[in-house]
Design a protein around this motif. Structure first.
Motif, PDB file in Angstrom:
ATOM      1  N   ASN A 182      -0.441  12.091   6.804  1.00  0.00           N
ATOM      2  CA  ASN A 182      -0.444  11.737   5.397  1.00  0.00           C
ATOM      3  C   ASN A 182      -0.543  10.217   5.285  1.00  0.00           C
ATOM      4  O   ASN A 182       0.228   9.505   5.915  1.00  0.00           O
ATOM      5  CB  ASN A 182       0.850  12.261   4.771  1.00  0.00           C
ATOM      6  CG  ASN A 182       0.985  11.952   3.313  1.00  0.00           C
ATOM      7  OD1 ASN A 182       0.241  11.183   2.733  1.00  0.00           O
ATOM      8  ND2 ASN A 182       1.981  12.552   2.718  1.00  0.00           N
ATOM      9  N   TYR A 183      -1.479   9.725   4.488  1.00  0.00           N
ATOM     10  CA  TYR A 183      -1.665   8.293   4.305  1.00  0.00           C
ATOM     11  C   TYR A 183      -1.827   8.007   2.824  1.00  0.00           C
ATOM     12  O   TYR A 183      -2.678   8.623   2.162  1.00  0.00           O
ATOM     13  CB  TYR A 183      -2.913   7.840   5.068  1.00  0.00           C
ATOM     14  CG  TYR A 183      -3.327   6.421   4.786  1.00  0.00           C
ATOM     15  CD1 TYR A 183      -2.603   5.343   5.303  1.00  0.00           C
ATOM     16  CD2 TYR A 183      -4.430   6.144   3.996  1.00  0.00           C
ATOM     17  CE1 TYR A 183      -2.975   4.041   5.048  1.00  0.00           C
ATOM     18  CE2 TYR A 183      -4.815   4.845   3.742  1.00  0.00           C
ATOM     19  CZ  TYR A 183      -4.078   3.795   4.261  1.00  0.00           C
ATOM     20  OH  TYR A 183      -4.451   2.513   3.996  1.00  0.00           O
ATOM     21  N   GLU A 184      -1.024   7.096   2.274  1.00  0.00           N
ATOM     22  CA  GLU A 184      -1.187   6.706   0.882  1.00  0.00           C
ATOM     23  C   GLU A 184      -2.247   5.620   0.798  1.00  0.00           C
ATOM     24  O   GLU A 184      -2.190   4.605   1.490  1.00  0.00           O
ATOM     25  CB  GLU A 184       0.113   6.198   0.274  1.00  0.00           C
ATOM     26  CG  GLU A 184      -0.076   5.817  -1.185  1.00  0.00           C
ATOM     27  CD  GLU A 184       1.189   5.399  -1.895  1.00  0.00           C
ATOM     28  OE1 GLU A 184       1.075   4.982  -3.065  1.00  0.00           O
ATOM     29  OE2 GLU A 184       2.284   5.489  -1.296  1.00  0.00           O
TER      30      GLU A 184
ATOM     31  N   PRO B 171      -3.508   2.611  -0.990  1.00  0.00           N
ATOM     32  CA  PRO B 171      -2.864   1.676  -1.913  1.00  0.00           C
ATOM     33  C   PRO B 171      -3.740   1.377  -3.129  1.00  0.00           C
ATOM     34  O   PRO B 171      -4.908   0.988  -2.986  1.00  0.00           O
ATOM     35  CB  PRO B 171      -2.649   0.423  -1.063  1.00  0.00           C
ATOM     36  CG  PRO B 171      -3.630   0.526   0.046  1.00  0.00           C
ATOM     37  CD  PRO B 171      -3.894   1.981   0.270  1.00  0.00           C
TER      38      PRO B 171
ATOM     39  N   GLN C 172      -0.570  12.553  -6.797  1.00  0.00           N
ATOM     40  CA  GLN C 172       0.753  13.053  -7.162  1.00  0.00           C
ATOM     41  C   GLN C 172       1.534  11.942  -7.855  1.00  0.00           C
ATOM     42  O   GLN C 172       1.452  10.781  -7.462  1.00  0.00           O
ATOM     43  CB  GLN C 172       1.502  13.513  -5.918  1.00  0.00           C
ATOM     44  CG  GLN C 172       2.784  14.228  -6.221  1.00  0.00           C
ATOM     45  CD  GLN C 172       3.320  14.960  -4.995  1.00  0.00           C
ATOM     46  OE1 GLN C 172       2.571  15.296  -4.078  1.00  0.00           O
ATOM     47  NE2 GLN C 172       4.605  15.190  -4.989  1.00  0.00           N
TER      48      GLN C 172
ATOM     49  N   THR D  52       5.263  10.506  -9.020  1.00  0.00           N
ATOM     50  CA  THR D  52       6.607  10.553  -8.445  1.00  0.00           C
ATOM     51  C   THR D  52       7.577  11.415  -9.252  1.00  0.00           C
ATOM     52  O   THR D  52       8.164  12.350  -8.724  1.00  0.00           O
ATOM     53  CB  THR D  52       7.173   9.124  -8.305  1.00  0.00           C
ATOM     54  OG1 THR D  52       6.245   8.360  -7.547  1.00  0.00           O
ATOM     55  CG2 THR D  52       8.510   9.121  -7.614  1.00  0.00           C
TER      56      THR D  52
ATOM     57  N   HIS E  77       0.228   8.242  -7.218  1.00  0.00           N
ATOM     58  CA  HIS E  77      -0.247   7.850  -5.898  1.00  0.00           C
ATOM     59  C   HIS E  77      -1.425   8.711  -5.463  1.00  0.00           C
ATOM     60  O   HIS E  77      -1.490   9.898  -5.775  1.00  0.00           O
ATOM     61  CB  HIS E  77       0.883   7.976  -4.880  1.00  0.00           C
ATOM     62  CG  HIS E  77       2.121   7.258  -5.313  1.00  0.00           C
ATOM     63  ND1 HIS E  77       2.292   5.906  -5.127  1.00  0.00           N
ATOM     64  CD2 HIS E  77       3.228   7.699  -5.952  1.00  0.00           C
ATOM     65  CE1 HIS E  77       3.460   5.543  -5.622  1.00  0.00           C
ATOM     66  NE2 HIS E  77       4.046   6.613  -6.124  1.00  0.00           N
TER      67      HIS E  77
ATOM     68  N   TYR F  40      -3.293  10.130  -2.078  1.00  0.00           N
ATOM     69  CA  TYR F  40      -3.017  10.379  -0.662  1.00  0.00           C
ATOM     70  C   TYR F  40      -4.250  10.958   0.036  1.00  0.00           C
ATOM     71  O   TYR F  40      -4.995  11.734  -0.550  1.00  0.00           O
ATOM     72  CB  TYR F  40      -1.869  11.373  -0.499  1.00  0.00           C
ATOM     73  CG  TYR F  40      -0.556  10.868  -1.037  1.00  0.00           C
ATOM     74  CD1 TYR F  40       0.238  10.010  -0.279  1.00  0.00           C
ATOM     75  CD2 TYR F  40      -0.115  11.263  -2.292  1.00  0.00           C
ATOM     76  CE1 TYR F  40       1.448   9.548  -0.760  1.00  0.00           C
ATOM     77  CE2 TYR F  40       1.104  10.806  -2.774  1.00  0.00           C
ATOM     78  CZ  TYR F  40       1.867   9.953  -2.020  1.00  0.00           C
ATOM     79  OH  TYR F  40       3.066   9.487  -2.510  1.00  0.00           O
ATOM     80  N   TRP F  41      -4.404  10.584   1.291  1.00  0.00           N
ATOM     81  CA  TRP F  41      -5.381  11.176   2.219  1.00  0.00           C
ATOM     82  C   TRP F  41      -4.595  11.998   3.210  1.00  0.00           C
ATOM     83  O   TRP F  41      -3.711  11.484   3.869  1.00  0.00           O
ATOM     84  CB  TRP F  41      -6.159  10.057   2.917  1.00  0.00           C
ATOM     85  CG  TRP F  41      -7.098  10.531   3.976  1.00  0.00           C
ATOM     86  CD1 TRP F  41      -6.894  10.476   5.329  1.00  0.00           C
ATOM     87  CD2 TRP F  41      -8.391  11.112   3.797  1.00  0.00           C
ATOM     88  NE1 TRP F  41      -7.986  10.975   5.991  1.00  0.00           N
ATOM     89  CE2 TRP F  41      -8.925  11.382   5.065  1.00  0.00           C
ATOM     90  CE3 TRP F  41      -9.144  11.436   2.667  1.00  0.00           C
ATOM     91  CZ2 TRP F  41     -10.175  11.946   5.254  1.00  0.00           C
ATOM     92  CZ3 TRP F  41     -10.401  12.008   2.853  1.00  0.00           C
ATOM     93  CH2 TRP F  41     -10.895  12.257   4.130  1.00  0.00           C
ATOM     94  N   TRP F  42      -4.868  13.282   3.278  1.00  0.00           N
ATOM     95  CA  TRP F  42      -4.197  14.183   4.222  1.00  0.00           C
ATOM     96  C   TRP F  42      -5.222  14.732   5.183  1.00  0.00           C
ATOM     97  O   TRP F  42      -6.339  15.081   4.795  1.00  0.00           O
ATOM     98  CB  TRP F  42      -3.556  15.351   3.488  1.00  0.00           C
ATOM     99  CG  TRP F  42      -2.384  15.008   2.639  1.00  0.00           C
ATOM    100  CD1 TRP F  42      -1.817  13.780   2.458  1.00  0.00           C
ATOM    101  CD2 TRP F  42      -1.642  15.910   1.831  1.00  0.00           C
ATOM    102  NE1 TRP F  42      -0.767  13.877   1.586  1.00  0.00           N
ATOM    103  CE2 TRP F  42      -0.626  15.152   1.195  1.00  0.00           C
ATOM    104  CE3 TRP F  42      -1.719  17.266   1.592  1.00  0.00           C
ATOM    105  CZ2 TRP F  42       0.286  15.739   0.330  1.00  0.00           C
ATOM    106  CZ3 TRP F  42      -0.799  17.837   0.725  1.00  0.00           C
ATOM    107  CH2 TRP F  42       0.191  17.078   0.106  1.00  0.00           C
TER     108      TRP F  42
END
Length: 104
Positions: free
Chosen positions: A3-5, A7, A78, A80, A97, A99-101
């Motif tokens: 999982n990478y947020e 920015p 997503q 918070t 945010h 995210y890359w999953w």
């Protein structure tokens, strides 16, 4: 799953990013119209458009309709406080945010 947020900030932006070893250029912009909001454009490293105008909505893989384009991960938005709340003009990057999953 890794999982990478990605920015982001609550402003229009364009930047290069490596996702699962592939270089992309991302452009995020606010569309100020009824039922509009934040959208995402994805280009290759040379700036050639791959897909444009993806709405940043919650609850789904933003890349699901584009599986034929060879993406190797999932893009997911997503918020918070409420995971199903769509990003607003002011909260992208601080309460909402991207995210890359990936399975890699």
């Amino acid at each position: 799953m890794a999982n990478y947020e990605i920015p982001l900030s609550a402003e229009g932006q364009r930047f290069s990013i490596s996702l699962s070893g592939t270089e992309y250029q991302l452009r995020v912009q606010w569309r100020n119209a009824a039922d509009a909001g934040w959208t995402l454009d994805i280009s290759d490293s040379s700036g050639n458009a791959i897909v444009n105008g993806i709405p940043l909505v919650t609850g789904c893989n933003l890349l699901a309709p584009y599986g034929h384009l060879g993406f190797t991960g999932v893009l997911w938005v997503q918020t918070t406080a409420d995971p199903d709340a769509v990003p607003t003009f002011d909260n992208l990057g601080n309460a909402s945010h991207l995210y890359w999953w990936t399975d890699q």
